[in-house]
Scaffold this motif. Structure first.
Motif, PDB file in Angstrom:
ATOM      1  N   ALA A   1       1.106  -0.998  -0.100  1.00 12.26           N
ATOM      2  CA  ALA A   1       0.136  -0.564  -0.345  1.00 12.26           C
ATOM      3  C   ALA A   1       0.565   1.335  -0.190  1.00 12.26           C
ATOM      4  O   ALA A   1       2.011   1.516   0.083  1.00 12.26           O
ATOM      5  CB  ALA A   1      -0.636   0.105   1.298  1.00 12.26           C
ATOM      6  N   CYS A   2       0.251   1.909  -0.417  1.00 12.32           N
ATOM      7  CA  CYS A   2       1.576   3.643  -0.632  1.00 12.32           C
ATOM      8  C   CYS A   2       0.090   4.496  -1.344  1.00 12.32           C
ATOM      9  O   CYS A   2      -0.610   4.581  -1.863  1.00 12.32           O
ATOM     10  CB  CYS A   2       2.439   3.558  -2.057  1.00 12.32           C
ATOM     11  N   ASN A   3       0.704   5.622  -0.236  1.00 11.71           N
ATOM     12  CA  ASN A   3      -0.311   6.920  -0.808  1.00 11.71           C
ATOM     13  C   ASN A   3       0.064   8.110  -2.107  1.00 11.71           C
ATOM     14  O   ASN A   3      -0.351   8.784  -2.291  1.00 11.71           O
ATOM     15  CB  ASN A   3       0.320   7.993   0.587  1.00 11.71           C
ATOM     16  N   LEU A   4       1.775   7.170  -2.346  1.00 12.44           N
ATOM     17  CA  LEU A   4       1.680   7.302  -3.751  1.00 12.44           C
ATOM     18  C   LEU A   4       1.586   7.209  -4.852  1.00 12.44           C
ATOM     19  O   LEU A   4       1.721   6.238  -4.414  1.00 12.44           O
ATOM     20  CB  LEU A   4       3.196   8.286  -3.478  1.00 12.44           C
ATOM     21  N   LYS A   5       2.458   8.080  -6.282  1.00  7.63           N
ATOM     22  CA  LYS A   5       2.047   6.603  -7.102  1.00  7.63           C
ATOM     23  C   LYS A   5       3.719   7.313  -7.914  1.00  7.63           C
ATOM     24  O   LYS A   5       3.023   8.084  -9.203  1.00  7.63           O
ATOM     25  CB  LYS A   5       0.686   6.647  -7.992  1.00  7.63           C
ATOM     26  N   CYS A   6       4.480   7.065  -7.210  1.00  8.55           N
ATOM     27  CA  CYS A   6       5.737   7.997  -7.872  1.00  8.55           C
ATOM     28  C   CYS A   6       6.235   7.287  -9.332  1.00  8.55           C
ATOM     29  O   CYS A   6       5.684   5.406  -9.767  1.00  8.55           O
ATOM     30  CB  CYS A   6       7.569   7.598  -6.984  1.00  8.55           C
ATOM     31  N   LYS A   7       6.641   7.740 -10.042  1.00  9.31           N
ATOM     32  CA  LYS A   7       6.366   7.382 -11.714  1.00  9.31           C
ATOM     33  C   LYS A   7       7.866   6.148 -11.290  1.00  9.31           C
ATOM     34  O   LYS A   7       7.663   5.363 -12.453  1.00  9.31           O
ATOM     35  CB  LYS A   7       7.495   8.377 -12.842  1.00  9.31           C
ATOM     36  N   HIS A   8       9.048   6.622 -10.828  1.00  5.72           N
ATOM     37  CA  HIS A   8       9.794   5.058 -10.882  1.00  5.72           C
ATOM     38  C   HIS A   8       9.739   4.153 -10.179  1.00  5.72           C
ATOM     39  O   HIS A   8      10.794   3.333  -9.472  1.00  5.72           O
ATOM     40  CB  HIS A   8      11.142   5.942 -10.954  1.00  5.72           C
TER      41      HIS A   8
ATOM     42  N   HIS B   1      20.509   4.000  -7.821  1.00  5.30           N
ATOM     43  CA  HIS B   1      21.284   4.412  -9.242  1.00  5.30           C
ATOM     44  C   HIS B   1      20.116   3.251 -10.204  1.00  5.30           C
ATOM     45  O   HIS B   1      19.993   2.391 -10.095  1.00  5.30           O
ATOM     46  CB  HIS B   1      21.802   4.030  -9.846  1.00  5.30           C
ATOM     47  N   TYR B   2      19.522   4.244 -10.569  1.00  5.34           N
ATOM     48  CA  TYR B   2      17.726   3.917 -11.512  1.00  5.34           C
ATOM     49  C   TYR B   2      17.687   2.419 -12.220  1.00  5.34           C
ATOM     50  O   TYR B   2      18.718   2.077 -12.997  1.00  5.34           O
ATOM     51  CB  TYR B   2      16.703   4.724 -11.731  1.00  5.34           C
ATOM     52  N   ILE B   3      16.919   1.567 -11.957  1.00  4.85           N
ATOM     53  CA  ILE B   3      16.712   0.957 -12.757  1.00  4.85           C
ATOM     54  C   ILE B   3      15.362   0.910 -12.617  1.00  4.85           C
ATOM     55  O   ILE B   3      14.453   0.615 -12.077  1.00  4.85           O
ATOM     56  CB  ILE B   3      17.597  -0.643 -12.227  1.00  4.85           C
ATOM     57  N   ALA B   4      15.164   0.481 -14.147  1.00  2.00           N
ATOM     58  CA  ALA B   4      13.124   0.303 -14.549  1.00  2.00           C
ATOM     59  C   ALA B   4      12.849  -1.205 -14.638  1.00  2.00           C
ATOM     60  O   ALA B   4      12.997  -2.182 -15.420  1.00  2.00           O
ATOM     61  CB  ALA B   4      13.699   0.589 -16.137  1.00  2.00           C
ATOM     62  N   MET B   5      12.375  -1.196 -13.264  1.00  2.00           N
ATOM     63  CA  MET B   5      11.283  -2.066 -12.924  1.00  2.00           C
ATOM     64  C   MET B   5      10.335  -1.468 -12.664  1.00  2.00           C
ATOM     65  O   MET B   5       9.757  -0.531 -12.152  1.00  2.00           O
ATOM     66  CB  MET B   5      11.867  -3.071 -11.683  1.00  2.00           C
ATOM     67  N   GLY B   6       9.113  -2.852 -12.862  1.00  2.00           N
ATOM     68  CA  GLY B   6       7.788  -2.029 -12.037  1.00  2.00           C
ATOM     69  C   GLY B   6       7.474  -0.955 -12.397  1.00  2.00           C
ATOM     70  O   GLY B   6       6.953  -1.046 -13.861  1.00  2.00           O
ATOM     71  N   ARG B   7       6.430  -0.069 -11.641  1.00  2.00           N
ATOM     72  CA  ARG B   7       5.993   1.536 -12.412  1.00  2.00           C
ATOM     73  C   ARG B   7       6.950   2.112 -13.339  1.00  2.00           C
ATOM     74  O   ARG B   7       6.740   2.490 -14.914  1.00  2.00           O
ATOM     75  CB  ARG B   7       5.399   2.105 -11.625  1.00  2.00           C
TER      76      ARG B   7
ATOM     77  N   SER C   1       7.764  16.527 -10.328  1.00  2.00           N
ATOM     78  CA  SER C   1       7.817  15.669 -11.025  1.00  2.00           C
ATOM     79  C   SER C   1       7.512  14.213 -11.416  1.00  2.00           C
ATOM     80  O   SER C   1       6.881  13.691 -11.707  1.00  2.00           O
ATOM     81  CB  SER C   1       8.991  16.236 -12.006  1.00  2.00           C
ATOM     82  N   ILE C   2       8.321  13.945 -10.544  1.00  2.00           N
ATOM     83  CA  ILE C   2       8.397  12.244 -10.532  1.00  2.00           C
ATOM     84  C   ILE C   2       7.370  11.352  -9.059  1.00  2.00           C
ATOM     85  O   ILE C   2       6.559  10.127  -9.276  1.00  2.00           O
ATOM     86  CB  ILE C   2      10.164  11.940  -9.906  1.00  2.00           C
ATOM     87  N   ARG C   3       7.043  12.420  -8.679  1.00  2.13           N
ATOM     88  CA  ARG C   3       6.389  11.803  -6.956  1.00  2.13           C
ATOM     89  C   ARG C   3       4.863  12.498  -6.668  1.00  2.13           C
ATOM     90  O   ARG C   3       4.304  11.842  -6.476  1.00  2.13           O
ATOM     91  CB  ARG C   3       7.226  12.217  -5.983  1.00  2.13           C
TER      92      ARG C   3
ATOM     93  N   TYR D   1       9.762   0.705  -8.207  1.00  3.70           N
ATOM     94  CA  TYR D   1      10.176  -0.618  -9.311  1.00  3.70           C
ATOM     95  C   TYR D   1       9.102  -1.654  -8.648  1.00  3.70           C
ATOM     96  O   TYR D   1       8.898  -2.850  -9.100  1.00  3.70           O
ATOM     97  CB  TYR D   1      11.464  -0.556  -8.405  1.00  3.70           C
ATOM     98  N   TYR D   2       8.345  -1.096  -7.463  1.00  3.71           N
ATOM     99  CA  TYR D   2       7.782  -2.085  -6.584  1.00  3.71           C
ATOM    100  C   TYR D   2       6.030  -2.014  -7.189  1.00  3.71           C
ATOM    101  O   TYR D   2       5.098  -2.899  -7.349  1.00  3.71           O
ATOM    102  CB  TYR D   2       7.066  -2.297  -5.441  1.00  3.71           C
ATOM    103  N   ASP D   3       6.044  -0.989  -7.849  1.00  4.28           N
ATOM    104  CA  ASP D   3       4.548  -0.536  -8.050  1.00  4.28           C
ATOM    105  C   ASP D   3       3.134  -0.257  -7.600  1.00  4.28           C
ATOM    106  O   ASP D   3       2.201  -1.335  -7.298  1.00  4.28           O
ATOM    107  CB  ASP D   3       3.685  -1.417  -9.578  1.00  4.28           C
ATOM    108  N   ALA D   4       3.904  -0.142  -6.793  1.00  5.39           N
ATOM    109  CA  ALA D   4       3.092   0.062  -4.777  1.00  5.39           C
ATOM    110  C   ALA D   4       2.074   1.423  -5.645  1.00  5.39           C
ATOM    111  O   ALA D   4       2.048   2.598  -6.014  1.00  5.39           O
ATOM    112  CB  ALA D   4       4.084   1.300  -3.772  1.00  5.39           C
ATOM    113  N   SER D   5       0.875   0.117  -4.233  1.00  2.00           N
ATOM    114  CA  SER D   5      -0.732   1.169  -4.742  1.00  2.00           C
ATOM    115  C   SER D   5      -0.619   0.822  -3.972  1.00  2.00           C
ATOM    116  O   SER D   5      -1.660   1.245  -2.668  1.00  2.00           O
ATOM    117  CB  SER D   5      -1.138   1.335  -6.105  1.00  2.00           C
TER     118      SER D   5
END
Length: 344
Positions: A13-20, A177-183, A120-122, A22-26
């Motif tokens: 569960a998360c109150n944000l939907k950050c673009k980066h 250092h960002y790795i493109a995963m999840g969301r 812009s990200i969060r 990795y877990y696609d938290a929601s």
């Protein structure tokens, strides 16, 4: 002996939907550990590691769990060293005080750049709430660590992120250092640094560290930072304290593991290679699974396997796995700047 680090995502569960993310938290998973199962896991962690363990409670956003304070208090009762990883937006004075009273020693808060970049990200308005949350934690006496995610969109703001960390009185700034995963794979597929940008950023982190002794600069999955520090130590130059006190390089399965909200155990939060589930297997058995045994041997392949820095770096197992499907393969971001073939 360095602490064994456990990253426990106690909810998706998360109150944000950050673009980066990795877990696609929601929203929470349907089969997240109950309070009783969380207590049982704490017992198992304490019985397995004693006082030589550091548990980071993350998410999602851990403050979304209604029984968070109960879980913390029980962990403290069992003698665990407890840290909270948060986006910072829900950390008011009352919440911070209750966290501290329950047993949290330190809060890790994500700041990914200056206000415009972070928002812009969060999400709009998140930066201001996050900074306020970090200040509140300091005011009640909690240690603060800033946890930036570095990508193409903010790589040029590394120094500014460190400025913010110092202003907030952070003990440490821990760069991922960002790795493109999840969301992130859908929202920011082009966000990863290339080899040159990555090497330049890792070098910049050391250069910033030599100027900023008030905040310790370390990395999460940038194993090559240890190569830089090793060379500097060999030259008799300054290196931060963690170089001498922490397990070096990639720690996945060696000095850390990650527990997902449903009890699945993986070697690190981003290395999606399941070794077992705490609902079904004892933690000691999971630690002796094939996945963990292979990682502990550090018998990595490719250039990582013949590099003189294998023992203190080992390369990022997540990047290796996503690039090749083999978590023991060479790290694709390791460039000629870092690599030195071992002398036989």
């Amino acid at each position: 002996m360095p602490y064994f680090n456990i990253n426990w995502n106690i909810t998706r569960a998360c109150n944000l939907k950050c673009k980066h993310c990795y877990y696609d938290a929601s929203i929470p998973l349907k089969d997240e550990l109950s309070t009783e199962q969380a207590f049982a896991l704490i017992d198992e962690i304490a019985d397995t590691f004693g006082d030589n363990v550091r548990v980071t409670l993350g998410g999602g956003e851990p403050l979304m769990r209604k029984d968070l304070v109960e879980i913390i208090a029980y962990g403290k009762e069992r003698g665990l060293s407890l840290v909270l990883a948060s986006n910072g937006t829900l950390l008011n004075e009352d919440v911070a005080a209750r966290l501290q009273n329950a047993g949290i020693e330190e809060v890790i808060i994500a700041i990914d750049g200056t206000q415009q970049t972070h928002d812009s990200i969060r999400g709009n308005g998140v930066f201001e709430k996050t900074v306020k949350g970090a200040r509140t934690c300091k005011e009640v006496g909690l240690n603060v660590v800033i946890d930036p995610c570095i990508m193409r969109q903010n790589e040029g703001e590394t120094a500014e992120i460190l400025d913010i960390s110092e202003i907030l009185g952070a003990r440490q700034c821990r760069f991922f250092h960002y790795i493109a995963m999840g969301r992130g794979k859908q929202e920011m597929p082009d966000g990863e640094l290339d080899r040159v940008q990555y090497a330049e950023n890792v070098i910049q982190l050391y250069e910033e560290q030599t100027r900023r002794r008030g905040v310790e600069i370390c990395t999460t999955q940038a194993a090559q930072y240890w190569v830089v520090l090793k060379r500097k130590a060999e030259e008799g130059l300054f290196v931060p304290d963690f170089y001498y006190n922490e397990a070096p390089g990639c720690r996945a399965g060696i000095s850390m593991l990650s527990i997902k909200p449903n009890g699945d155990v993986v070697p690190c939060p981003l290395l999606e290679v399941k070794a077992g589930n705490v609902k079904e297997m004892p933690l000691r058995e999971i630690l002796n699974s094939e996945v963990f045994v292979k990682l502990r041997t550090r018998e990595v392949r490719g250039r990582c396997g013949v590099c003189r820095f294998k023992a203190i770096c080992g390369g990022c197992r997540v990047r290796a796995y996503l690039h090749t499907g083999d978590y023991m393969a060479e790290d694709p971001l390791c460039s000629e700047f870092f690599f030195e073939e071992a002398q036989v």
